[in-house]
Design a protein around this motif. Structure first.
Motif, PDB file in Angstrom:
ATOM      1  N   VAL A  32      39.562  45.997  47.945  1.00 56.67           N
ATOM      2  CA  VAL A  32      40.088  45.382  46.725  1.00 56.67           C
ATOM      3  C   VAL A  32      39.318  44.098  46.449  1.00 56.67           C
ATOM      4  CG1 VAL A  32      42.096  44.475  45.517  1.00 56.67           C
ATOM      5  CG2 VAL A  32      42.382  46.322  47.190  1.00 56.67           C
ATOM      6  N   ILE A  33      38.802  43.991  45.240  1.00 53.40           N
ATOM      7  CA  ILE A  33      38.026  42.823  44.819  1.00 53.40           C
ATOM      8  C   ILE A  33      38.763  42.149  43.675  1.00 53.40           C
ATOM      9  CG2 ILE A  33      35.833  42.071  43.789  1.00 53.40           C
ATOM     10  CD1 ILE A  33      34.547  44.495  45.242  1.00 53.40           C
ATOM     11  N   ALA A  34      38.834  40.831  43.711  1.00 51.01           N
ATOM     12  CA  ALA A  34      39.441  40.054  42.627  1.00 51.01           C
ATOM     13  C   ALA A  34      38.350  39.295  41.890  1.00 51.01           C
ATOM     14  CB  ALA A  34      40.486  39.093  43.167  1.00 51.01           C
ATOM     15  N   LEU A  35      38.351  39.388  40.569  1.00 48.29           N
ATOM     16  CA  LEU A  35      37.441  38.606  39.733  1.00 48.29           C
ATOM     17  C   LEU A  35      38.262  37.537  39.019  1.00 48.29           C
ATOM     18  CD1 LEU A  35      34.595  38.187  38.450  1.00 48.29           C
ATOM     19  CD2 LEU A  35      35.350  39.712  36.605  1.00 48.29           C
ATOM     20  N   VAL A  36      37.986  36.281  39.333  1.00 46.50           N
ATOM     21  CA  VAL A  36      38.635  35.144  38.679  1.00 46.50           C
ATOM     22  C   VAL A  36      37.612  34.538  37.736  1.00 46.50           C
ATOM     23  CG1 VAL A  36      39.804  32.939  39.015  1.00 46.50           C
ATOM     24  CG2 VAL A  36      40.050  34.755  40.727  1.00 46.50           C
ATOM     25  N   TYR A  37      37.872  34.598  36.444  1.00 48.63           N
ATOM     26  CA  TYR A  37      36.832  34.224  35.483  1.00 48.63           C
ATOM     27  C   TYR A  37      37.442  33.524  34.281  1.00 48.63           C
ATOM     28  CZ  TYR A  37      38.405  38.545  33.146  1.00 48.63           C
ATOM     29  OH  TYR A  37      39.156  39.530  32.543  1.00 48.63           O
ATOM     30  N   GLU A  38      36.641  32.681  33.645  1.00 42.82           N
ATOM     31  CA  GLU A  38      37.071  32.029  32.412  1.00 42.82           C
ATOM     32  C   GLU A  38      36.158  32.509  31.289  1.00 42.82           C
ATOM     33  OE1 GLU A  38      36.823  27.804  32.807  1.00 42.82           O
ATOM     34  OE2 GLU A  38      34.867  27.833  33.756  1.00 42.82           O
ATOM     35  N   GLY A  93      46.131  52.171  39.559  1.00 45.35           N
ATOM     36  CA  GLY A  93      46.014  50.904  40.278  1.00 45.35           C
ATOM     37  C   GLY A  93      44.581  50.532  40.590  1.00 45.35           C
ATOM     38  N   CYS A  94      43.620  51.373  40.221  1.00 50.03           N
ATOM     39  CA  CYS A  94      42.211  51.052  40.475  1.00 50.03           C
ATOM     40  C   CYS A  94      41.782  49.792  39.745  1.00 50.03           C
ATOM     41  CB  CYS A  94      41.313  52.209  40.033  1.00 50.03           C
ATOM     42  SG  CYS A  94      41.395  53.656  41.092  1.00 50.03           S
ATOM     43  N   LEU A  95      42.381  49.546  38.584  1.00 50.18           N
ATOM     44  CA  LEU A  95      42.081  48.353  37.806  1.00 50.18           C
ATOM     45  C   LEU A  95      43.390  47.695  37.397  1.00 50.18           C
ATOM     46  CD1 LEU A  95      40.106  46.493  36.256  1.00 50.18           C
ATOM     47  CD2 LEU A  95      40.344  48.049  34.311  1.00 50.18           C
ATOM     48  N   LEU A 104      39.765  46.819  41.497  1.00 50.06           N
ATOM     49  CA  LEU A 104      39.490  45.508  40.924  1.00 50.06           C
ATOM     50  C   LEU A 104      40.767  44.902  40.361  1.00 50.06           C
ATOM     51  CD1 LEU A 104      37.451  43.314  39.940  1.00 50.06           C
ATOM     52  CD2 LEU A 104      37.197  44.678  37.843  1.00 50.06           C
ATOM     53  N   VAL A 105      40.983  43.621  40.688  1.00 46.60           N
ATOM     54  CA  VAL A 105      42.073  42.837  40.099  1.00 46.60           C
ATOM     55  C   VAL A 105      41.439  41.744  39.248  1.00 46.60           C
ATOM     56  CG1 VAL A 105      44.064  41.352  40.536  1.00 46.60           C
ATOM     57  CG2 VAL A 105      43.586  43.283  42.055  1.00 46.60           C
ATOM     58  N   LEU A 106      41.814  41.689  37.972  1.00 49.65           N
ATOM     59  CA  LEU A 106      41.243  40.730  37.037  1.00 49.65           C
ATOM     60  C   LEU A 106      42.214  39.571  36.820  1.00 49.65           C
ATOM     61  CD1 LEU A 106      39.951  43.250  34.343  1.00 49.65           C
ATOM     62  CD2 LEU A 106      38.539  41.966  35.975  1.00 49.65           C
ATOM     63  N   LYS A 107      41.691  38.352  36.877  1.00 51.46           N
ATOM     64  CA  LYS A 107      42.467  37.160  36.557  1.00 51.46           C
ATOM     65  C   LYS A 107      41.620  36.305  35.606  1.00 51.46           C
ATOM     66  CE  LYS A 107      45.754  34.101  36.772  1.00 51.46           C
ATOM     67  NZ  LYS A 107      46.971  34.313  35.953  1.00 51.46           N
ATOM     68  N   GLY A 108      41.800  36.532  34.314  1.00 49.94           N
ATOM     69  CA  GLY A 108      41.034  35.814  33.321  1.00 49.94           C
ATOM     70  C   GLY A 108      41.752  34.574  32.847  1.00 49.94           C
ATOM     71  N   GLY A 109      41.040  33.763  32.069  1.00 47.97           N
ATOM     72  CA  GLY A 109      41.622  32.546  31.531  1.00 47.97           C
ATOM     73  C   GLY A 109      42.462  32.828  30.301  1.00 47.97           C
ATOM     74  N   SER A 110      43.353  31.888  29.986  1.00 42.12           N
ATOM     75  CA  SER A 110      44.245  32.067  28.841  1.00 42.12           C
ATOM     76  C   SER A 110      43.487  32.083  27.524  1.00 42.12           C
ATOM     77  CB  SER A 110      45.295  30.953  28.822  1.00 42.12           C
ATOM     78  OG  SER A 110      44.669  29.673  28.757  1.00 42.12           O
ATOM     79  N   GLU A 111      42.279  31.489  27.488  1.00 44.62           N
ATOM     80  CA  GLU A 111      41.509  31.452  26.247  1.00 44.62           C
ATOM     81  C   GLU A 111      41.087  32.845  25.788  1.00 44.62           C
ATOM     82  OE1 GLU A 111      38.870  31.712  29.584  1.00 44.62           O
ATOM     83  OE2 GLU A 111      40.351  30.144  29.147  1.00 44.62           O
ATOM     84  N   ALA A 112      41.075  33.818  26.682  1.00 43.98           N
ATOM     85  CA  ALA A 112      40.639  35.177  26.335  1.00 43.98           C
ATOM     86  C   ALA A 112      41.761  36.189  26.520  1.00 43.98           C
ATOM     87  CB  ALA A 112      39.430  35.574  27.184  1.00 43.98           C
ATOM     88  N   ILE A 117      32.016  45.050  33.017  1.00 46.30           N
ATOM     89  CA  ILE A 117      30.889  45.251  33.931  1.00 46.30           C
ATOM     90  C   ILE A 117      31.378  45.226  35.379  1.00 46.30           C
ATOM     91  CG2 ILE A 117      28.708  44.265  34.732  1.00 46.30           C
ATOM     92  CD1 ILE A 117      28.304  43.223  31.861  1.00 46.30           C
ATOM     93  N   ALA A 118      32.271  44.292  35.695  1.00 42.97           N
ATOM     94  CA  ALA A 118      32.822  44.237  37.054  1.00 42.97           C
ATOM     95  C   ALA A 118      33.595  45.511  37.375  1.00 42.97           C
ATOM     96  CB  ALA A 118      33.726  43.017  37.199  1.00 42.97           C
ATOM     97  N   ALA A 119      34.351  46.018  36.397  1.00 43.65           N
ATOM     98  CA  ALA A 119      35.095  47.260  36.619  1.00 43.65           C
ATOM     99  C   ALA A 119      34.150  48.420  36.893  1.00 43.65           C
ATOM    100  CB  ALA A 119      35.978  47.560  35.403  1.00 43.65           C
ATOM    101  N   GLY A 120      33.057  48.486  36.139  1.00 45.54           N
ATOM    102  CA  GLY A 120      32.083  49.546  36.377  1.00 45.54           C
ATOM    103  C   GLY A 120      31.460  49.464  37.756  1.00 45.54           C
ATOM    104  N   LEU A 121      31.085  48.255  38.169  1.00 48.30           N
ATOM    105  CA  LEU A 121      30.501  48.075  39.500  1.00 48.30           C
ATOM    106  C   LEU A 121      31.490  48.448  40.599  1.00 48.30           C
ATOM    107  CD1 LEU A 121      28.683  44.671  38.878  1.00 48.30           C
ATOM    108  CD2 LEU A 121      27.544  46.779  39.587  1.00 48.30           C
ATOM    109  N   CYS A 122      32.759  48.069  40.412  1.00 45.02           N
ATOM    110  CA  CYS A 122      33.770  48.349  41.442  1.00 45.02           C
ATOM    111  C   CYS A 122      34.084  49.840  41.529  1.00 45.02           C
ATOM    112  CB  CYS A 122      35.033  47.541  41.167  1.00 45.02           C
ATOM    113  SG  CYS A 122      34.878  45.789  41.556  1.00 45.02           S
ATOM    114  N   ILE A 123      34.317  50.482  40.383  1.00 40.77           N
ATOM    115  CA  ILE A 123      34.631  51.920  40.420  1.00 40.77           C
ATOM    116  C   ILE A 123      33.453  52.702  40.989  1.00 40.77           C
ATOM    117  CG2 ILE A 123      35.120  53.942  38.983  1.00 40.77           C
ATOM    118  CD1 ILE A 123      37.497  52.060  39.391  1.00 40.77           C
TER     119      ILE A 123
END
Length: 421
Positions: free
Chosen positions: A124-130, A181-183, A150-158, A138-144
């Motif tokens: 399991v990989i987490a991407l924390v990004y703003e 649950g893959c993404l 993949l667990v995504l934690k983006g910023g509130s601006e997006a 792209i991260a989802a494609g690389l992980c799958i």
């Protein structure tokens, strides 16, 4: 499209638990199935392109009202061209050979046994990004592709864009028959903070922070799971007296051309004290014509009042803008020592006609990559070669340099006996 499970979360971290359970099943899937899922992601992004761009417009409007910095707005902005580039990157990923289960010879052998090593997913990989909503795809494609969840934690601006992209990708993965649950996306409004996520070391195998240095440093300080530190900006160029002004000018300008994030942009230039001053002024004039702001060390700024003064702290900080600071040094040894102390350590450059200097620089600079008479410009989807990259790492821990498919794998050692004792 499958139901959006993230919208009904009671536990804000339930998505992390689902990703962990899914990773146990995903690791045994066939490469052809994972490639089909990435291809399905390509098609769903094409189908929902208008919805994604509409959501992005909402995010941009809200961010401007909240006075979000221009840098983040530029990272946040999706255009049809940027979305198309993301689709092309995923298409390339879908067509690449399966990186998992590649067999390699083991470094040792055991009597009466066959011993070998094999590439396997991390888990399991987490991407924390703003900002960077396209980076999630792209991260989802690389992980799958590599059999990771993949667990995504983006910023509130997006937030709007992230939700639309995540739901579209989730539907593609679900329809391709991969485990639910893959993404997973952890929306900001549902209460899970960055710290909450990055301390889930019982479920996460790797965390990748992506954004401004302050975000990366926050994750590195607080995480209890392994972190792959990404780097952006504050790359150095040493301009040797034998190097041409044309090469120096091209390398600086080209390094700033990556969009939306000039990962390997040259922001600091060290020049030999014997460098021709007329050539230096020609370079400055050329950069100003291209919209660059130029700064100098106290000595240079005093000699050339048209240069802004670069403060001491700036030599170790990324500008993440069209700003370049200049400083004179006495020799290549001094330049290498300065770069090793102040560079971000992921991409540093040399302009020279000396083979001896090129070897001295390549071996002496303590960075993930060195570029000699070549532009360090970063590309997620290089035109040549079979590779796709998420970013650059400047650490010596998990992996160093370009973050690609191999970065998201690990090695399993297998010893197969024949029953003899």
């Amino acid at each position: 499209m499958s139901p959006d499970s993230s919208s009904s979360l009671v536990d804000p971290l339930a998505g992390v638990h689902r990703a962990y359970q899914a990773s146990l099943d995903l690791t045994t899937t066939q490469g052809a199935d994972r490639s089909r899922a990435v291809q399905a992601m390509v098609q769903v992004l094409k189908r929902y392109q208008d919805d994604i761009l509409e959501a992005n417009t909402l995010d941009l409007e809200a961010s401007r009202e909240m006075a979000v910095p221009d840098l983040i707005l530029e990272w946040l902005k999706l255009t049809p061209e940027r979305l198309q580039a993301t689709i092309q990157t995923l298409q390339k990923l879908a067509e690449l050979s399966d990186p998992i289960r590649r067999v390699m010879s083991a470094a040792y052998q055991i009597p009466h046994c066959q011993t070998y090593s094999q590439l396997v997913p991390l888990g399991v990989i987490a991407l924390v990004y703003e900002a960077f909503p396209d980076l999630a795809a792209i991260a989802a494609g690389l992980c799958i592709k590599t059999g990771n969840c993949l667990v995504l934690k983006g910023g509130s601006e997006a937030s709007h864009t992230n939700i639309v992209i995540a739901q579209a990708l989730q539907s593609a993965i679900y329809d391709a028959g991969l485990p639910e649950g893959c993404l997973e996306l952890l929306p900001a409004e549902q209460g899970a903070s960055v710290r909450d996520l990055i301390t889930q070391d019982q479920y996460l195998n790797l965390i990748i922070p992506y954004g401004r240095p302050s975000l990366v440093q926050q994750v590195v300080r607080q995480a209890t799971a392994p972190v792959l530190r990404s780097a952006m900006g504050n790359c150095y160029l040493y301009w040797s007296p034998s190097g041409s002004i044309e090469a120096a000018r091209w390398m600086i300008l080209d390094s700033h051309q990556s969009e939306p994030d000039a990962v390997n942009a040259i922001e600091k230039v060290l020049i030999h004290q014997d460098q021709n001053r007329s050539s230096l002024i020609m370079l400055w004039d050329s950069l100003r014509e291209k919209g660059f702001t130029l700064k100098g060390s106290p000595e240079l700024a005093a000699e050339h009042p048209d240069l802004l003064l670069a403060e001491d702290r700036e030599w170790s900080q990324a500008y993440l803008d069209k700003v370049v600071a200049f400083k004179t040094v006495s020799n290549i040894e001094t330049a290498i020592a300065w770069i090793n102390q102040y560079s971000s350590g992921h991409a540093d450059c040399l302009v020279t006609e000396s083979y001896q200097e090129s070897r001295q620089f390549a071996l002496g600079v303590n960075s993930a990559s060195t570029y000699i008479n070549a532009s360090p410009r970063f590309s997620r989807n290089p035109k040549q070669g079979d590779a796709v990259f998420l970013g650059m790492s400047n650490q010596k821990g998990h992996r160093r340099g370009l973050i690609g498919l191999d970065t998201l794998t690990t090695v399993k050692h297998i010893v197969q006996g024949n029953g003899q004792f």
